[in-house]
Structures are given as structure tokens and as C-alpha cells.
Design a protein around this motif. Structure first.
Motif: not given
Length: 317
Positions: A101-118
Motif C-alpha cells: 500500500a505504500t512506498r513512502d511511509i516507513p514500515v517496520v514489520f515484526t513477527a514475520v518468519s520469512d521476510p524475503v520469501g514473503a
């Protein structure tokens, strides 16, 4: 005299502490359950420790998608429209919705097992763009070692998961590789929504000697349903998150998700203070706890070896 007073006032103003900047942090999770709730609370605690306090200089927004990916996408659009300083999506489905949904607002994900695969980041060390975060990639090999230690006669392991959750699919691939080394056969059972968890667990009765639940949001949100079936069938049920042990799992070796949230919050603080998310490496959360449940073990006919009870960080009676 007037000039002196004005000069004194100006000098005083220079030494007064700057007022903390008001910020908005928006947090969303795919569903509400103890592990994800603990991560959310950990984020808030880390912000407070850094001086960002709700009601003073922090506006803290929170929305749950109630297990619905469509709702997760709606929340993502809503948050982007509100233009917060940072968005923190908890879980893979919520993170995918926010990043799309955004390429501008900073995003800090968490509880994600495989960030590259996702497909949240291309590289953990150099995530680039507006995204970084923390992975809770499971130590699956250690989980199987624990299961074999407690249930040494097990030959087959049932895997409960939602095939639509990218983190669970990647965990399954790892599980199959590790299970082959451990001499275990993997039996899969899928639930695409919480209401299907009980039936998916029943499908494993007579086919699996033990059952293993990853950090799958669909399964964990209805964990008691799985625990009830497992207890009735006297099948040991193991979890990947420690919060599920109190809900009926025999044991779990996993993260303390409040601590994971605090580690995530520390990254949010770095961004609020001026760092770019794409310059901050995406990392795997640190720290694991071993939690065991004596009552669940008794129902499943399991006796904990002394080696397990001695190193348990928490014992639930």
C-alpha cells in the motif's frame, strides 16, 4: 534595561529543553491472539522508554484485521491515508498488505518468519526502500530435537497450518528437511480459517504421533480447539510460540513476543530520530524461552525428562 531583559530572555530560551516532537505510530495485526498482542504491547513499551508516551507526544493507532486478508488491505489503505510517521504491521499477511500500500511511509514489520520469501524485502542486510523489521524465523531443528526428547517414540509429526500464510508454507519446507534428518514423517493438515482448526486437528488423529503448530495466525487464533482434540485423542501437541503453552500445548521453545515487540519498537525509535528504514538491516529477533505445561503433558500421557524440566524457563502446572 529593556534591552538587557530581552537579551536575558533570549539566552534563557536557548537553554530550555526542546519540546518532544509529536509523532503517530500505526500498528496493525492480522488477528488478535496472545503472541501478536504481546508484540504490540512491546512496541508501545519501547516507545514509552524512549520518551514517546501515548496521550503526551505519541498518537498510537491500532487495528486488527480479525483474520481477514481483505480487511488487512482496507486497514493498510486507511493507515496510508492518515500518513503516520511509521507503520508497524505484525504478522506476514498484515506486512504484505502494508508494504503493497505504500512506498513512502516507513514500515517496520515484526513477527514475520520469512521476510524475503514473503517479498517484503529483497535482502535482509540491505532492505532498501521504506521497509525493514524483525523476523521471528523459527528454529525448527531445535523444535524437533525438543519433540524427540519429550516424545522419543514418535515416528510421525502432524503439521497444522493455513496454506495461504506464506510464513507457514516456508516453515513447512524447513520442517520437511529437518524431519527427514530426525527420522520423522510429516503429515499435513490445512485450516484456511479459525472455524476449520478443530476439524483439521481431528484429521490428524490416527495419522500422527505428535502434532506441531507453527506461528500460524489462523491456527493460533483457535488454539484451544486444536488442544481440545489433541487432549481427547491423547496426542502430544507442541507449539512454536510460548504463549500457546498456557492454552494447551505440552511445550514450546520460542520467542517471548513482548521482547520481540520491544526489539521492534527500538527500530521504530531509530526511524523517528531520523534514520531511513532501508538503511537499517532486517534482523532475526533474539532470545528463546522453553515453557512446559505439566497438565497438558499428563493428559497426553507424556512425562518430561529431567533434562527438559531443568532448563525450562517457565513451568505451567
Amino acid at each position: 534595561m529593556r534591552a538587557f531583559i530581552l537579551a536575558l530572555a533570549a539566552a534563557s530560551a536557548l537553554v530550555l529543553p526542546a519540546k518532544a516532537e509529536n509523532v503517530t505510530v500505526a500498528v496493525t495485526a492480522i488477528v488478535e491472539h496472545p503472541a501478536l498482542d504481546a508484540a504490540r504491547d512491546g512496541v508501545k513499551a519501547a516507545l514509552a522508554e524512549a520518551g514517546y508516551k501515548e496521550g503526551e507526544n505519541l498518537k498510537f493507532l491500532y487495528e486488527s484485521a480479525q483474520g481477514n486478508p481483505g480487511t488487512a488491505a482496507q486497514i493498510a489503505r486507511q493507515f496510508v491515508g492518515e500518513a503516520p510517521n511509521v507503520i508497524v504491521p505484525i504478522s506476514t499477511p498484515s506486512a504484505q498488505a502494508i508494504v503493497a500500500a505504500t512506498r513512502d511511509i516507513p514500515v517496520v514489520f515484526t513477527a514475520v518468519s520469512d521476510p524475503v520469501g514473503a517479498q517484503l524485502v529483497k535482502d535482509m542486510e540491505k532492505p532498501g526502500r521504506n521497509v525493514t523489521g524483525l523476523s521471528d524465523m523459527l528454529p525448527v531443528g531445535e523444535h524437533l530435537a525438543l519433540i524427540k526428547e519429550i516424545s522419543p517414540n514418535a515416528k510421525s509429526i502432524g503439521f497444522l497450518y493455513n496454506s495461504a500464510e506464506a510464513n507457514s508454507v516456508s516453515t513447512l519446507a524447513t520442517l520437511k528437511a529437518e524431519a527427514e534428518k530426525a527420522g520423522l514423517k510429516v503429515v499435513e493438515s490445512v485450516a484456511t480459517k479459525s472455524a476449520e482448526v478443530q476439524g483439521a486437528t481431528r484429521a490428524l488423529v490416527g495419522k500422527a504421533d505428535v502434532i506441531y503448530v507453527p506461528t500460524d495466525n489462523t491456527i493460533v487464533s483457535a488454539f484451544e480447539a486444536a488442544a481440545g482434540v489433541a487432549a481427547e485423542a491423547k496426542i502430544p501437541l507442541y507449539a512454536a510460540d510460548t504463549d500457546s503453552v498456557a492454552r494447551g500445548a505440552v511445550a514450546a521453545l520460542g520467542f517471548n513476543y513482548f521482547d520481540v515487540g520491544k526489539q521492534t519498537g527500538a527500530v521504530v525509535v531509530r526511524i523517528l530520530k531520523g534514520e531511513k528504514p532501508g538503511d537499517i538491516p532486517a534482523t532475526i529477533a533474539v532470545g528463546t524461552d522453553l515453557v512446559i505445561n505439566k497438565k497438558a503433558a499428563e493428559k497426553a500421557g507424556v512425562t518430561f525428562p529431567e533434562s527438559v524440566t531443568k532448563r525450562a524457563t517457565k513451568v505451567i502446572d
